[in-house]
Design an enzyme around this catalytic site. Structure first.
Site, PDB file in Angstrom:
ATOM      1  N   HIS A  18       0.839  -1.203   0.000  1.00  0.00           N
ATOM      2  CA  HIS A  18       0.000   0.000   0.000  1.00  0.00           C
ATOM      3  C   HIS A  18       0.879   1.261   0.000  1.00  0.00           C
ATOM      4  O   HIS A  18       0.608   2.208  -0.726  1.00  0.00           O
ATOM      5  CB  HIS A  18      -0.871   0.057   1.267  1.00  0.00           C
ATOM      6  CG  HIS A  18      -1.946  -0.983   1.353  1.00  0.00           C
ATOM      7  ND1 HIS A  18      -2.074  -1.828   2.432  1.00  0.00           N
ATOM      8  CD2 HIS A  18      -2.976  -1.289   0.519  1.00  0.00           C
ATOM      9  CE1 HIS A  18      -3.133  -2.608   2.258  1.00  0.00           C
ATOM     10  NE2 HIS A  18      -3.693  -2.315   1.114  1.00  0.00           N
ATOM     11  N   LYS A  42     -17.403  -6.368   5.578  1.00  0.00           N
ATOM     12  CA  LYS A  42     -16.126  -7.068   5.613  1.00  0.00           C
ATOM     13  C   LYS A  42     -15.590  -6.927   7.032  1.00  0.00           C
ATOM     14  O   LYS A  42     -15.305  -5.821   7.483  1.00  0.00           O
ATOM     15  CB  LYS A  42     -15.175  -6.384   4.611  1.00  0.00           C
ATOM     16  CG  LYS A  42     -14.078  -7.255   4.081  1.00  0.00           C
ATOM     17  CD  LYS A  42     -13.482  -6.593   2.837  1.00  0.00           C
ATOM     18  CE  LYS A  42     -12.075  -7.052   2.550  1.00  0.00           C
ATOM     19  NZ  LYS A  42     -11.469  -6.335   1.432  1.00  0.00           N
ATOM     20  N   ARG A  91      -1.928  -6.075  -8.387  1.00  0.00           N
ATOM     21  CA  ARG A  91      -0.775  -6.936  -8.108  1.00  0.00           C
ATOM     22  C   ARG A  91      -0.598  -7.990  -9.176  1.00  0.00           C
ATOM     23  O   ARG A  91       0.489  -8.286  -9.615  1.00  0.00           O
ATOM     24  CB  ARG A  91      -0.947  -7.627  -6.749  1.00  0.00           C
ATOM     25  CG  ARG A  91      -0.780  -6.692  -5.593  1.00  0.00           C
ATOM     26  CD  ARG A  91      -1.414  -7.228  -4.363  1.00  0.00           C
ATOM     27  NE  ARG A  91      -2.860  -7.157  -4.461  1.00  0.00           N
ATOM     28  CZ  ARG A  91      -3.685  -7.395  -3.467  1.00  0.00           C
ATOM     29  NH1 ARG A  91      -3.210  -7.754  -2.310  1.00  0.00           N
ATOM     30  NH2 ARG A  91      -4.994  -7.285  -3.615  1.00  0.00           N
ATOM     31  N   SER A 129      -3.094  -7.786   2.830  1.00  0.00           N
ATOM     32  CA  SER A 129      -3.350  -7.613   4.262  1.00  0.00           C
ATOM     33  C   SER A 129      -3.785  -8.938   4.881  1.00  0.00           C
ATOM     34  O   SER A 129      -3.366  -9.286   5.989  1.00  0.00           O
ATOM     35  CB  SER A 129      -4.444  -6.580   4.482  1.00  0.00           C
ATOM     36  OG  SER A 129      -4.047  -5.339   3.968  1.00  0.00           O
TER      37      SER A 129
END
Ligand code: ADP
Length: 163
Positions: A18, A42, A91, A129
């Site tokens: 990040h 979430k 990514r 994460s």
């Protein structure tokens, strides 16, 4: 160009991936808003306040970055803050489908807001994460993948101990 950009995410917790995207974004945009999502759907490990506080501390040396937390529609927040570009990180191909869907939906909702994708340094392409939390919980080392402040936050979360 004085366009402001907004980089939304859960940042639960923030990783060096990040931070790499934030740094790259600042090379392009004179003002960046890092927006921490309070997503009730979430389940987050860290509170929004804790996630925002750590980002604020990490980014304190750059006056052109503002950390906010938000709920609801991203495009609304972007409009309110006069940010016309949404930054997202890519990514690998696996990110693409979801990100593409979100970008198309955001464009449908607010045509003047553009989505831009940034690719991190290759060292961070495998970082997420959720993987960080899993590795840490299983006793693996996350050094070099997250800032030390996040390592401390993880330690505190899992052991209740401050160093
Ligand atoms: P979200 O729940 O919105 O996906 P994340 O915090 O997981 O929130 O991610 C925010 C954005 O940062 C997403 O665009 C994601 O693809 C990107 N991102 C996450 N990890 C990395 C990384 N290691 N390198 C580059 N971009 C990343």
């Amino acid at each position: 160009m004085d366009t402001a950009a907004i980089y939304p995410g859960s940042f639960d917790p923030v990783t060096n991936g990040h931070l790499d995207i934030i740094r790259r974004s600042r090379e392009v945009f004179p003002r960046l808003i890092v927006a921490v999502l309070c997503n009730s759907r979430k389940k987050a490990m860290f509170s929004v306040a804790a996630r925002a506080a750590i980002l604020e501390r990490l980014l304190a040396d750059d006056d052109h970055i503002e950390v906010i937390s938000f709920d609801g529609l991203l495009v609304k927040v972007a409009q309110e803050r006069e940010a016309s570009v949404v930054i997202r990180g890519l990514r690998a191909a696996t990110d693409f489908e979801y990100e593409f869907q979100m970008a198309m939906m955001n464009r449908h909702l607010a045509d003047q807001i553009k989505t831009m994708f940034m690719v991190p340094h290759e060292d961070y392409t495998y970082l997420s994460s959720s993987l960080i939390k899993e590795i840490y919980e299983l006793g693996g080392t996350v050094t070099g993948m997250v800032p030390v402040e996040v390592e401390e936050q993880l330690r505190e979360h899992f052991t209740g101990q401050k160093e």
